[in-house]
Scaffold this motif. Structure first.
Motif, PDB file in Angstrom:
ATOM      1  N   GLY A 215      60.691   2.831  18.043  1.00 36.92           N
ATOM      2  CA  GLY A 215      59.707   2.703  16.981  1.00 36.92           C
ATOM      3  C   GLY A 215      60.255   2.055  15.728  1.00 36.92           C
ATOM      4  O   GLY A 215      59.700   2.233  14.645  1.00 36.92           O
ATOM      5  N   LEU A 216      61.329   1.260  15.864  1.00 35.19           N
ATOM      6  CA  LEU A 216      61.979   0.629  14.725  1.00 35.19           C
ATOM      7  C   LEU A 216      62.290  -0.830  15.042  1.00 35.19           C
ATOM      8  O   LEU A 216      62.242  -1.259  16.197  1.00 35.19           O
ATOM      9  CB  LEU A 216      63.268   1.376  14.365  1.00 35.19           C
ATOM     10  N   VAL A 266      61.649   6.525  11.252  1.00 31.89           N
ATOM     11  CA  VAL A 266      62.741   6.651  10.289  1.00 31.89           C
ATOM     12  C   VAL A 266      63.151   8.110  10.150  1.00 31.89           C
ATOM     13  O   VAL A 266      64.340   8.458  10.161  1.00 31.89           O
ATOM     14  CB  VAL A 266      62.324   6.059   8.925  1.00 31.89           C
ATOM     15  N   ARG A 267      62.157   8.985  10.043  1.00 29.60           N
ATOM     16  CA  ARG A 267      62.454  10.419   9.918  1.00 29.60           C
ATOM     17  C   ARG A 267      63.203  10.933  11.135  1.00 29.60           C
ATOM     18  O   ARG A 267      64.164  11.707  11.009  1.00 29.60           O
ATOM     19  CB  ARG A 267      61.153  11.207   9.751  1.00 29.60           C
ATOM     20  N   ARG A 268      62.819  10.488  12.325  1.00 29.23           N
ATOM     21  CA  ARG A 268      63.413  10.999  13.556  1.00 29.23           C
ATOM     22  C   ARG A 268      64.798  10.435  13.831  1.00 29.23           C
ATOM     23  O   ARG A 268      65.685  11.147  14.321  1.00 29.23           O
ATOM     24  CB  ARG A 268      62.515  10.676  14.757  1.00 29.23           C
ATOM     25  N   GLY A 282      68.733  20.607   4.999  1.00 31.42           N
ATOM     26  CA  GLY A 282      67.660  19.681   5.296  1.00 31.42           C
ATOM     27  C   GLY A 282      68.242  18.373   5.769  1.00 31.42           C
ATOM     28  O   GLY A 282      69.375  18.317   6.256  1.00 31.42           O
ATOM     29  N   THR A 283      67.463  17.307   5.643  1.00 27.68           N
ATOM     30  CA  THR A 283      67.941  15.998   6.064  1.00 27.68           C
ATOM     31  C   THR A 283      67.767  15.001   4.957  1.00 27.68           C
ATOM     32  O   THR A 283      66.905  15.130   4.076  1.00 27.68           O
ATOM     33  CB  THR A 283      67.171  15.513   7.310  1.00 27.68           C
ATOM     34  N   VAL A 284      68.612  13.977   4.999  1.00 23.33           N
ATOM     35  CA  VAL A 284      68.524  12.843   4.079  1.00 23.33           C
ATOM     36  C   VAL A 284      68.657  11.581   4.904  1.00 23.33           C
ATOM     37  O   VAL A 284      69.101  11.602   6.055  1.00 23.33           O
ATOM     38  CB  VAL A 284      69.628  12.896   3.002  1.00 23.33           C
ATOM     39  N   LEU A 285      68.269  10.458   4.330  1.00 20.92           N
ATOM     40  CA  LEU A 285      68.445   9.182   5.012  1.00 20.92           C
ATOM     41  C   LEU A 285      69.928   8.902   5.201  1.00 20.92           C
ATOM     42  O   LEU A 285      70.742   9.147   4.311  1.00 20.92           O
ATOM     43  CB  LEU A 285      67.797   8.061   4.199  1.00 20.92           C
ATOM     44  N   ARG A 286      70.259   8.381   6.360  1.00 22.53           N
ATOM     45  CA  ARG A 286      71.654   8.016   6.587  1.00 22.53           C
ATOM     46  C   ARG A 286      72.001   6.807   5.730  1.00 22.53           C
ATOM     47  O   ARG A 286      71.142   6.002   5.376  1.00 22.53           O
ATOM     48  CB  ARG A 286      71.895   7.712   8.064  1.00 22.53           C
ATOM     49  N   ALA A 323      59.055  13.003   1.114  1.00 25.83           N
ATOM     50  CA  ALA A 323      60.161  13.939   1.320  1.00 25.83           C
ATOM     51  C   ALA A 323      61.472  13.204   1.574  1.00 25.83           C
ATOM     52  O   ALA A 323      62.530  13.600   1.055  1.00 25.83           O
ATOM     53  CB  ALA A 323      59.840  14.864   2.491  1.00 25.83           C
ATOM     54  N   LEU A 324      61.423  12.128   2.351  1.00 23.49           N
ATOM     55  CA  LEU A 324      62.634  11.357   2.620  1.00 23.49           C
ATOM     56  C   LEU A 324      63.208  10.788   1.320  1.00 23.49           C
ATOM     57  O   LEU A 324      64.421  10.819   1.095  1.00 23.49           O
ATOM     58  CB  LEU A 324      62.331  10.228   3.602  1.00 23.49           C
TER      59      LEU A 324
END
Length: 403
Positions: A215-216, A266-268, A282-286, A323-324
């Motif tokens: 999906g990217l 992107v989230r996944r 939590g998570t953050v963008l790489r 959120a991202l």
């Protein structure tokens, strides 16, 4: 679900702090010439010989974009001296951005043209936004901004050919077409009213470089030895950003559905666990490291902020995009470190160094004495500006969790 416990004013203050830090540590006149501005590509507590440092055109283009972000917030504060990010006695962010464009032309051998079409596309997009800021504030410089467009638009027209079925060449070697060039050129065309050209570029990206399994968007394509198309399957954060921007700019059911799918992917697939930077779980963008990669995640944040504020997208998509951005910006903020006494001149007091990676503290990635790259600091600044933009968006367009 994201937390909205940090108020808008705090995000604006954080973005102003990043702006002061980057301009204070890296910004200089070009060869002491009045009316110019440029950023050193590395800072290590001392001034360095400008012409001995590498020339990174596209880093400066994103510096322009960051200053426009700050200038738009100054405009929201009334565009008065009191609203200026660096104090009432200092130039406005828009004025500094105009000086920067002038400095870029001089440093680039008196031209805005260079060998990389993606570099030029980033400047063209920044100049478009700067022109709109100049119009709103009734500042001079619009003729120069028009010259940027006039000189670069023919470059993009020449780079968009039928080779490999469409798309935009990456460089004047004309042997590789990729997402980093095609997507920002498509966004430039969309924002200048050339919608058919923009959609054709998006159609090529969808047909050639979109990976439906992930999906990217993949990196690029080059001609193979048998006349076939060889796809470079590397996956980078920043490639998704300008595609997302172009999809939103053009709109329509198909483009908006693809934009929502990209945000979810992107989230996944492009996030990592937070916590190493002193953030909550939590998570953050790489993030993609130093060098050119030091800009990548900031660019993605810029366009995720547009998605977060776009009322045409599903509420869940907007909440995910917001959120991202907020979680990544929050990690950069909590992981920053001050410029220590003795590390630099007294004029650097009150400035901060931001980490290379949102998920790690700056004290680990940039300990005192280490050279600090401009790209990584622009990345954090972009993320903080994106967070401020998310929180200041039209409440009617922002999910209830954010308003």
């Amino acid at each position: 679900m994201i937390s909205s416990s940090t108020p808008l004013t705090a995000w604006q203050d954080r973005a102003d702090h990043a702006a002061r830090s980057v301009t204070g540590l890296f910004g200089r006149k070009l060869l002491f010439l009045p009316g110019t501005h440029l950023a050193a590509v590395v800072w290590q507590g001392r001034r360095q010989a400008w012409l001995l440092l590498p020339w990174h055109y596209w880093w400066q283009a994103h510096y322009v974009d960051c200053l426009v972000d700050t200038g738009l917030r100054e405009l929201g504060g009334g565009a008065t001296p009191a609203a200026r990010f660096n104090g009432p006695d200092q130039p406005s962010a828009g004025h500094l951005a105009s000086r920067l464009v002038t400095g870029m032309r001089l440093r680039n051998a008196l031209t805005f043209v260079n060998s990389y079409y993606d570099d030029m596309a980033w400047l063209a997009l920044a100049a478009l936004r700067l022109d709109r800021l100049a119009e709103e504030t009734r500042r001079p410089g619009r003729r120069r901004n028009a010259r940027v467009r006039a000189s670069l638009t023919p470059q993009f027209d020449a780079a968009c050919t039928d080779d490999l079925g469409g798309g935009t060449f990456w460089s004047k070697k004309r042997d590789f077409k990729n997402t980093p060039a095609t997507a920002p050129v498509a966004l430039f065309y969309a924002r200048t009213g050339q919608r058919a050209k923009a959609q054709a570029l998006l159609d090529w990206l969808d047909a050639t470089l979109f990976d439906p399994g992930q999906g990217l968007y993949l990196d690029g394509a080059r001609p193979g030895p048998a006349g076939d198309v060889l796809v470079e399957r590397s996956l980078y954060t920043y490639n998704q950003g300008p595609v997302l921007g172009a999809l939103l700019e053009l709109g329509g059911d198909a483009n908006l559905a693809r934009a929502a799918a990209v945000v979810d992917s992107v989230r996944r697939l492009l996030t990592v666990p937070a916590g190493g930077g002193g953030t909550a779980a939590g998570t953050v963008l790489r993030c993609e490291g130093t060098g050119d990669g030091g800009l990548f995640t900031g660019i993605l944040c810029r366009y995720l902020a547009l998605a977060a504020a776009d009322g045409r997208l599903p509420e869940a998509t907007r909440a995910t995009a917001a959120a991202l951005v907020l979680d990544t910006a929050g990690a950069f903020w909590s992981g920053r470190r001050p410029v220590h006494a003795g590390e630099a001149t007294v004029t650097s007091e009150g400035r901060s160094i931001f980490s290379v990676h949102a998920a790690q503290p700056a004290g680990r990635t940039y300990p005192p004495g280490a050279p600090v790259e401009l790209a990584t600091q622009l990345q954090a600044w972009m993320a903080l500006e994106a967070a401020a933009a998310v929180m200041s968006a039209d409440p009617a367009a922002v999910p209830p969790a954010l308003s």
